[in-house]
Write a protein that holds these residues in place. Structure first.
Motif, short mmCIF file in Angstrom:
data_model
loop_
_atom_site.label_atom_id
_atom_site.label_comp_id
_atom_site.label_asym_id
_atom_site.label_seq_id
_atom_site.Cartn_x
_atom_site.Cartn_y
_atom_site.Cartn_z
N UNK A 1 18.83 -3.44 35.48
CA UNK A 1 18.22 -2.41 34.63
C UNK A 1 17.29 -1.51 35.42
N UNK A 2 16.62 -2.07 36.44
CA UNK A 2 15.71 -1.27 37.26
C UNK A 2 16.47 -0.28 38.14
N UNK A 3 17.65 -0.68 38.61
CA UNK A 3 18.49 0.25 39.37
C UNK A 3 18.91 1.43 38.50
N UNK A 4 19.25 1.15 37.25
CA UNK A 4 19.61 2.22 36.31
C UNK A 4 18.40 3.12 36.05
N UNK A 5 17.24 2.50 35.83
CA UNK A 5 16.02 3.28 35.58
C UNK A 5 15.68 4.17 36.77
N UNK A 6 15.80 3.63 37.97
CA UNK A 6 15.50 4.40 39.18
C UNK A 6 16.49 5.56 39.34
N UNK A 7 17.76 5.31 39.03
CA UNK A 7 18.78 6.36 39.14
C UNK A 7 18.47 7.52 38.22
N UNK A 8 18.11 7.22 36.97
CA UNK A 8 17.79 8.28 36.01
C UNK A 8 16.52 9.01 36.43
N UNK B 1 11.54 12.27 42.38
CA UNK B 1 10.40 11.94 43.25
C UNK B 1 10.84 11.81 44.71
N UNK B 2 9.88 11.63 45.60
CA UNK B 2 10.17 11.51 47.02
C UNK B 2 11.07 10.31 47.29
N UNK B 3 12.02 10.51 48.19
CA UNK B 3 12.93 9.42 48.54
C UNK B 3 12.23 8.24 49.17
N UNK B 4 11.08 8.49 49.80
CA UNK B 4 10.31 7.41 50.42
C UNK B 4 9.79 6.40 49.40
N UNK B 5 9.74 6.81 48.14
CA UNK B 5 9.18 5.95 47.10
C UNK B 5 10.22 5.07 46.43
N UNK B 6 11.49 5.24 46.80
CA UNK B 6 12.55 4.58 46.04
C UNK B 6 12.35 3.07 45.95
N UNK B 7 12.17 2.41 47.07
CA UNK B 7 12.10 0.95 47.06
C UNK B 7 10.80 0.45 46.41
#
Length: 397
Positions: free
Chosen positions: A244-251, A258-264
């Motif tokens: 669910x967190x991967x889906x939330x991050x994708x949306x 946001x900045x790509x550096x913040x993804x993880x």
């Protein structure tokens, strides 16, 4: 069956009770909670820092303390310390009178200004309210100094036209307030609300997940020990948290970018958010069964105010403030603000979430250990075989 008889069924009675209960819960929680806006604006802490040793600086500082609509005005901080507190949202506004303010005003320099610094990476009501209040303050100070300059002009009644024009310009530019914002949030309400939306997405999913997984826990009692089933519940929750967190991050990246550096870091926090909220909401469900869901919803509604996305702790009424200290939503929202838009570390808020999650898990372990009676595996297997033989016999007959 008549309609009156249908209304007397358990399902209809339960639906009626729930309709009344949630009308009372939602209005009883939201309406009192939001009366703090703008009523409790005066509870926000601010700082007035006067580095000017001259007459003008002292006069402005005194007037600000008398006229600003805040009960807590700190005048003992240095500008550096005040700005640090502002970064952490321990202050809502920092007013800085520079050391050259009086000298600049007396010399008629247009560069003379007072800095009003606000932090946008926080509750939305705070930044909007501070902007409005600062505008009013600037207008008052500007009018005051323009009037004082005008009095000086009127003392020179017979002046050449060119000099009169210069003096008129001096009146208009005697004072210019400098509004400074730190941690700017990009334009768009979706950016302001992203910390709250991410948190609520995880919380709501975790609450529903807790109900479903604990139901599976109870249905499978006897097929495995309650210790093993509890571990299975936690592992299943972790799998759901990751997906669910991967889906939330994708949306989030699709819409807000946001900045790509913040993804993880965002992904990690969202997974943690789910697990903490899962165990937090599971307490009542482990304790009283599906009825715990009825109690979880008002707690969720209360946290939508107590999470600090709209109003700060200082503005909250006491029950909401108490809730904010034990609310996983509060610390998640503050961590997202710090991570996405702030310039401070989200670590204190992350560790607070970890502490709440660990405490909630320990409570759940205690409930399962001491309140859930053990069911022997053989007992269920024997019962299942007996029921199978009985069903087969009935079919044959």
């Amino acid at each position: 069956m008549k309609f009156t008889q249908f209304l007397k069924t358990k399902g209809a009675i339960a639906a009626i009770i729930m309709g009344i209960f949630y009308a009372l819960a939602m209005l009883g929680i939201f309406l009192p909670g939001y009366t703090a806006i703008p009523g409790n604006i005066d509870k926000l802490p601010i700082a007035v820092v006067n580095d000017d040793a001259g007459e003008y600086g002292a006069k402005v500082a005194d007037q600000l303390q008398e006229n600003l609509p805040f009960k807590e005005i700190n005048t003992d901080l240095t500008n550096k310390q005040a700005l640090k507190d502002l970064e952490k949202n321990d202050l809502a506004l920092v007013v800085h009178i520079p050391e050259t303010f009086s000298a600049d005003m007396q010399a008629g320099k247009t560069s003379s200004s007072i800095d009003f610094t606000m932090n946008e990476a926080g509750a939305t009501v705070v930044s909007s309210s501070m902007s409005s209040i600062v505008t009013q303050i600037n207008n008052q100070i500007s009018a005051q100094f323009s009037q004082q300059t005008a009095q000086g002009v009127l003392m020179n009644l017979h002046v050449p036209e060119k000099q009169a024009a210069e003096l008129a310009e001096k009146i208009e530019t005697a004072y210019v307030g400098n509004i400074v914002t730190i941690n700017d949030i990009p334009d768009g309400m979706h950016h302001n609300m992203l910390p709250m939306f991410l948190t609520m997405a995880g919380y709501t999913a975790a609450m529903i997940g807790a109900m479903q997984l604990i139901s599976a826990f109870k249905e499978n009692r006897g097929r495995a020990s309650k210790t093993r089933l509890f571990i299975y519940v936690q592992l299943a929750a972790l799998v759901i948290a990751v997906v669910s967190s991967l889906v939330a991050a994708a949306i989030t990246y699709l819409v807000d970018g946001p900045s790509g550096d913040l993804f993880f870091s965002l992904l990690g926090q969202q997974i943690l958010n789910y697990m903490v909220c899962f165990n937090f909401t599971a307490i009542l469900i482990f304790l009283v069964g599906e009825g715990g869901m009825i109690l979880n919803l008002p707690i969720l509604l209360m946290q939508t105010i107590a999470n600090g996305a709209t109003i700060t702790r200082e503005m909250m009424y006491l029950p909401y403030e108490w809730m904010s200290h034990i609310s996983p939503m509060y610390y998640s929202v503050q961590a997202y603000f710090a991570n996405l838009y702030g310039s401070i570390s989200p670590s204190p808020y992350i560790w607070s979430m970890v502490a709440i999650g660990a405490a909630a898990m320990l409570i759940n372990i205690a409930i399962v250990t001491f309140l859930h009676k053990p069911v022997p595996v053989e007992e269920l297997e024997t019962r299942t075989e007996t029921e199978s033989i009985k069903n087969a016999a009935e079919v044959t007959a």
